[in-house]
Write a protein that holds these residues in place. Structure first.
Motif, PDB file in Angstrom:
ATOM      1  N   GLU A 169      50.426  48.364  66.096  1.00 50.27           N
ATOM      2  CA  GLU A 169      49.628  47.697  65.081  1.00 50.27           C
ATOM      3  C   GLU A 169      48.645  46.775  65.789  1.00 50.27           C
ATOM      4  OE1 GLU A 169      52.936  47.197  61.557  1.00 50.27           O
ATOM      5  OE2 GLU A 169      52.998  45.810  63.234  1.00 50.27           O
ATOM      6  N   VAL A 170      47.688  46.290  65.031  1.00 49.36           N
ATOM      7  CA  VAL A 170      46.794  45.276  65.578  1.00 49.36           C
ATOM      8  C   VAL A 170      47.507  43.933  65.522  1.00 49.36           C
ATOM      9  CG1 VAL A 170      44.581  44.108  65.328  1.00 49.36           C
ATOM     10  CG2 VAL A 170      44.770  46.542  64.796  1.00 49.36           C
ATOM     11  N   THR A 171      47.512  43.214  66.626  1.00 44.36           N
ATOM     12  CA  THR A 171      48.156  41.900  66.671  1.00 44.36           C
ATOM     13  C   THR A 171      47.124  40.821  66.386  1.00 44.36           C
ATOM     14  OG1 THR A 171      49.808  42.643  68.276  1.00 44.36           O
ATOM     15  CG2 THR A 171      49.463  40.281  68.082  1.00 44.36           C
ATOM     16  N   VAL A 172      47.430  39.988  65.400  1.00 42.41           N
ATOM     17  CA  VAL A 172      46.533  38.911  64.979  1.00 42.41           C
ATOM     18  C   VAL A 172      47.286  37.591  65.073  1.00 42.41           C
ATOM     19  CG1 VAL A 172      45.175  37.975  63.078  1.00 42.41           C
ATOM     20  CG2 VAL A 172      45.265  40.436  63.437  1.00 42.41           C
ATOM     21  N   VAL A 173      46.632  36.567  65.596  1.00 42.69           N
ATOM     22  CA  VAL A 173      47.229  35.229  65.654  1.00 42.69           C
ATOM     23  C   VAL A 173      46.661  34.400  64.509  1.00 42.69           C
ATOM     24  CG1 VAL A 173      47.546  33.143  67.025  1.00 42.69           C
ATOM     25  CG2 VAL A 173      47.485  35.384  68.146  1.00 42.69           C
ATOM     26  N   SER A 174      47.543  33.868  63.675  1.00 43.54           N
ATOM     27  CA  SER A 174      47.123  33.128  62.486  1.00 43.54           C
ATOM     28  C   SER A 174      46.676  31.712  62.843  1.00 43.54           C
ATOM     29  CB  SER A 174      48.267  33.060  61.472  1.00 43.54           C
ATOM     30  OG  SER A 174      49.329  32.281  61.994  1.00 43.54           O
ATOM     31  N   LYS A 175      46.209  31.015  61.843  1.00 37.76           N
ATOM     32  CA  LYS A 175      45.741  29.636  62.004  1.00 37.76           C
ATOM     33  C   LYS A 175      46.847  28.734  62.523  1.00 37.76           C
ATOM     34  CE  LYS A 175      43.472  26.015  59.264  1.00 37.76           C
ATOM     35  NZ  LYS A 175      42.964  25.685  57.899  1.00 37.76           N
ATOM     36  N   TRP A 181      49.754  31.973  58.295  1.00 40.33           N
ATOM     37  CA  TRP A 181      50.443  33.261  58.221  1.00 40.33           C
ATOM     38  C   TRP A 181      51.035  33.505  56.838  1.00 40.33           C
ATOM     39  CZ3 TRP A 181      55.383  34.540  56.963  1.00 40.33           C
ATOM     40  CH2 TRP A 181      56.328  33.517  56.876  1.00 40.33           C
ATOM     41  N   ALA A 182      51.576  32.461  56.201  1.00 34.95           N
ATOM     42  CA  ALA A 182      52.187  32.633  54.880  1.00 34.95           C
ATOM     43  C   ALA A 182      51.149  33.019  53.838  1.00 34.95           C
ATOM     44  CB  ALA A 182      52.907  31.348  54.468  1.00 34.95           C
ATOM     45  N   GLU A 183      49.908  32.561  54.005  1.00 42.13           N
ATOM     46  CA  GLU A 183      48.839  32.939  53.082  1.00 42.13           C
ATOM     47  C   GLU A 183      48.564  34.447  53.147  1.00 42.13           C
ATOM     48  OE1 GLU A 183      46.050  28.919  52.944  1.00 42.13           O
ATOM     49  OE2 GLU A 183      45.672  30.448  54.478  1.00 42.13           O
ATOM     50  N   LEU A 184      48.578  34.970  54.358  1.00 40.54           N
ATOM     51  CA  LEU A 184      48.306  36.396  54.526  1.00 40.54           C
ATOM     52  C   LEU A 184      49.504  37.249  54.143  1.00 40.54           C
ATOM     53  CD1 LEU A 184      46.389  36.322  57.933  1.00 40.54           C
ATOM     54  CD2 LEU A 184      45.445  36.375  55.623  1.00 40.54           C
ATOM     55  N   TYR A 185      50.707  36.665  54.220  1.00 40.94           N
ATOM     56  CA  TYR A 185      51.916  37.440  53.965  1.00 40.94           C
ATOM     57  C   TYR A 185      52.237  37.557  52.483  1.00 40.94           C
ATOM     58  CZ  TYR A 185      56.760  38.998  54.186  1.00 40.94           C
ATOM     59  OH  TYR A 185      57.924  39.704  54.009  1.00 40.94           O
ATOM     60  N   ASN A 186      52.081  36.476  51.728  1.00 38.55           N
ATOM     61  CA  ASN A 186      52.521  36.538  50.320  1.00 38.55           C
ATOM     62  C   ASN A 186      51.512  35.966  49.328  1.00 38.55           C
ATOM     63  OD1 ASN A 186      52.728  33.829  50.803  1.00 38.55           O
ATOM     64  ND2 ASN A 186      54.946  33.703  50.619  1.00 38.55           N
ATOM     65  N   ASN A 187      50.243  35.876  49.729  1.00 41.41           N
ATOM     66  CA  ASN A 187      49.208  35.406  48.814  1.00 41.41           C
ATOM     67  C   ASN A 187      48.140  36.503  48.716  1.00 41.41           C
ATOM     68  OD1 ASN A 187      46.823  34.169  47.717  1.00 41.41           O
ATOM     69  ND2 ASN A 187      47.721  32.173  48.148  1.00 41.41           N
ATOM     70  N   GLU A 188      48.156  37.239  47.605  1.00 40.07           N
ATOM     71  CA  GLU A 188      47.261  38.377  47.461  1.00 40.07           C
ATOM     72  C   GLU A 188      45.790  37.969  47.481  1.00 40.07           C
ATOM     73  OE1 GLU A 188      47.733  41.625  47.483  1.00 40.07           O
ATOM     74  OE2 GLU A 188      49.827  41.241  47.962  1.00 40.07           O
ATOM     75  N   LYS A 217      44.886  37.342  51.101  1.00 35.74           N
ATOM     76  CA  LYS A 217      44.870  38.619  51.813  1.00 35.74           C
ATOM     77  C   LYS A 217      43.575  39.393  51.503  1.00 35.74           C
ATOM     78  CE  LYS A 217      47.263  43.060  52.059  1.00 35.74           C
ATOM     79  NZ  LYS A 217      46.222  43.823  51.336  1.00 35.74           N
ATOM     80  N   ALA A 218      43.152  39.361  50.232  1.00 34.37           N
ATOM     81  CA  ALA A 218      41.913  40.041  49.841  1.00 34.37           C
ATOM     82  C   ALA A 218      40.709  39.402  50.544  1.00 34.37           C
ATOM     83  CB  ALA A 218      41.741  39.989  48.332  1.00 34.37           C
ATOM     84  N   GLN A 219      40.701  38.072  50.637  1.00 34.69           N
ATOM     85  CA  GLN A 219      39.629  37.390  51.348  1.00 34.69           C
ATOM     86  C   GLN A 219      39.615  37.775  52.825  1.00 34.69           C
ATOM     87  OE1 GLN A 219      39.808  33.141  50.710  1.00 34.69           O
ATOM     88  NE2 GLN A 219      40.071  33.355  48.500  1.00 34.69           N
ATOM     89  N   PHE A 220      40.794  37.840  53.417  1.00 32.98           N
ATOM     90  CA  PHE A 220      40.929  38.227  54.821  1.00 32.98           C
ATOM     91  C   PHE A 220      40.406  39.641  55.050  1.00 32.98           C
ATOM     92  CE2 PHE A 220      43.880  40.296  57.939  1.00 32.98           C
ATOM     93  CZ  PHE A 220      43.346  39.720  59.082  1.00 32.98           C
ATOM     94  N   GLN A 221      40.753  40.559  54.158  1.00 29.12           N
ATOM     95  CA  GLN A 221      40.300  41.944  54.286  1.00 29.12           C
ATOM     96  C   GLN A 221      38.788  42.056  54.164  1.00 29.12           C
ATOM     97  OE1 GLN A 221      42.443  45.426  52.473  1.00 29.12           O
ATOM     98  NE2 GLN A 221      40.642  45.506  51.147  1.00 29.12           N
ATOM     99  N   THR A 222      38.219  41.349  53.199  1.00 26.97           N
ATOM    100  CA  THR A 222      36.766  41.383  53.003  1.00 26.97           C
ATOM    101  C   THR A 222      36.030  40.836  54.216  1.00 26.97           C
ATOM    102  OG1 THR A 222      37.033  41.154  50.604  1.00 26.97           O
ATOM    103  CG2 THR A 222      34.884  40.593  51.542  1.00 26.97           C
TER     104      THR A 222
END
Length: 315
Positions: free
Chosen positions: A104-110, A176-183, A186-191
Motif C-alpha cells: 500500500e502507499v504509506t502516508v504519515v498523518s499530521k 489519523w483518526a480524521e482519515l480513519y473514521n470521518n467520512e 476522508k473525502a477532502q483528503f481524496q479530493t
C-alpha cells in the motif's frame, strides 16, 4: 516419318517446359512482391502507430492505423506499435490487471501516525495524433509500453511515484483518526490528493497523455478518476485503542442518560411530596403499586362484603 515425329515430341516438351518455367517465375515474383510489403491489422480496442523501417527510408512516423483495421498495406520493414484505447486502471493494494499488489502507499498523518492507503486510478490513453505520437517516442519506446509487460512497467515507473508524492504532500494536513473514521475528512483528503496527482503526472511524463475513463477520442479529455480506500494505521494496536476509547465513551453516554432519567424521576417525586405531603405521596405510591386496595362506595348505597369463613379443623 520417324524424323518428323521426333521433331513434334521435341516441340511439345519445349512448350510444357515453358509453362512450368513461367509458373515458377510467377511464384517467385509473387514471393518477392509480398516480401516487399507488409499488412497491418489492429484489434478493436487498440490504435496503431505506423513507422517506417525500410532499408532506404528513415524510421519515421507515417500514419495512424485506426482501431479494428484489417490488412492495411504498409511498406517493407515498416512496424506497427499498438496501444490500448479502452478504459485502463492502476491499482495499488489489490488484485487484478494493471495492479501493483505488493503493498500500500504509506502516508504519515499530521499526528505522525503511519497509515496504509489503497489507491485506484482509472483512465484512458489520449489517442489524438499530436499527443499519442510524442507519448510513444518519449515513453512508449523506452518502456516498451506497446507490450503487456512494458505497459505495466510504464505505469509502475510513472504513476506510482506521483501517487506516493501526492498522498505524502496531502496526508500531513489531517490527523489519523480524521482519515480513519470521518467520512467528510476522508473525502477532502481524496479530493486534495487527486488534484495534486493530476498536477504532478503531466509534469513527470511530459504531457497530457492520459484522459478520464469516459474519454472516447471524440469528446473532451477529462480528468483521471482517482479514489482511495479508508486509510488504516499500520500499527493495529492504535485501532484497538481507538475502539476501546469509543466503547468507554458510549458507556459514559449511556450512564449520563440513566442519571438524567433518575433526576427527572426525582424532580417528579419532590413535586408530588410538596403537593400531597409525605404521607399522601406514600399512600398514592402504595395504591399505584397495588399494595393497598380500595373500593368506591356509593352514597346511601348498600354494600355486601363477603366475610371469609374460617376453616374448621377436623376432629
Amino acid at each position: 516419318m520417324a524424323k518428323l515425329g521426333a521433331t513434334a515430341v521435341a516441340k511439345g516438351g519445349s512448350t510444357k517446359g515453358k509453362i512450368v518455367g513461367g509458373v515458377i517465375v510467377g511464384v517467385i515474383a509473387l514471393i518477392i512482391l509480398f516480401s516487399l510489403f507488409n499488412f497491418a491489422s489492429t484489434d478493436a480496442n487498440k490504435i496503431g502507430l505506423h513507422y517506417g523501417g525500410g532499408v532506404i527510408e528513415d524510421k519515421k512516423f507515417k500514419s495512424i492505423i485506426p482501431p479494428g483495421s484489417t490488412n492495411k498495406l504498409i511498406g517493407p520493414g515498416d512496424k506497427i506499435y499498438a496501444y490500448p484505447i479502452d478504459q485502463r486502471s492502476y491499482i495499488i493494494g489489490g488484485a487484478g490487471a494493471d495492479t501493483d499488489n505488493a503493498d500500500e502507499v504509506t502516508v504519515v498523518s499530521k499526528d505522525n501516525v503511519r497509515l496504509g492507503v489503497r489507491v485506484q486510478v482509472y483512465f484512458t490513453l489520449n489517442r489524438s495524433e499530436e499527443v499519442i505520437k510524442p507519448f510513444h517516442e518519449r515513453i512508449g519506446l523506452k518502456t516498451e509500453a506497446y507490450e503487456e509487460d512494458g505497459w505495466a512497467l510504464m505505469l509502475q515507473s510513472y504513476f506510482r511515484p506521483q501517487i506516493d508524492r501526492a498522498l505524502a504532500a496531502v496526508g500531513t494536513q489531517y490527523a489519523w483518526a480524521e482519515l480513519y473514521n470521518n467520512e467528510s475528512k476522508k473525502a477532502q483528503f481524496q479530493t486534495a490528493a487527486a488534484k495534486e496527482f493530476t498536477r504532478l503526472l503531466p509534469a513527470a511524463v511530459g504531457g497530457d497523455y492520459f484522459c478520464g475513463p469516459a474519454y472516447t477520442g471524440n469528446n473532451a479529455c477529462g480528468e483521471l478518476s482517482f479514489t482511495i480506500q479508508k486509510p488504516t494505521p499500520l500499527d493495529k494496536g492504535i485501532i484497538d485503542g481507538l475502539e476501546a476509547k469509543q466503547r468507554a465513551e458510549l458507556a459514559r453516554q449511556a450512564q449520563e442518560q440513566k442519571n438524567q432519567q433518575v433526576n427527572v424521576e426525582l424532580q417528579s417525586v419532590k413535586q408530588q411530596v410538596a403537593m400531597l405531603g409525605a404521607q399522601g405521596y406514600l399512600l398514592k405510591s402504595a395504591i399505584e403499586s397495588g399494595k393497598i386496595q380500595f373500593m368506591v362506595i356509593p352514597q346511601n348505597g348498600n354494600v355486601s362484603i363477603p366475610v371469609p369463613t374460617p376453616a374448621q379443623t377436623p376432629r
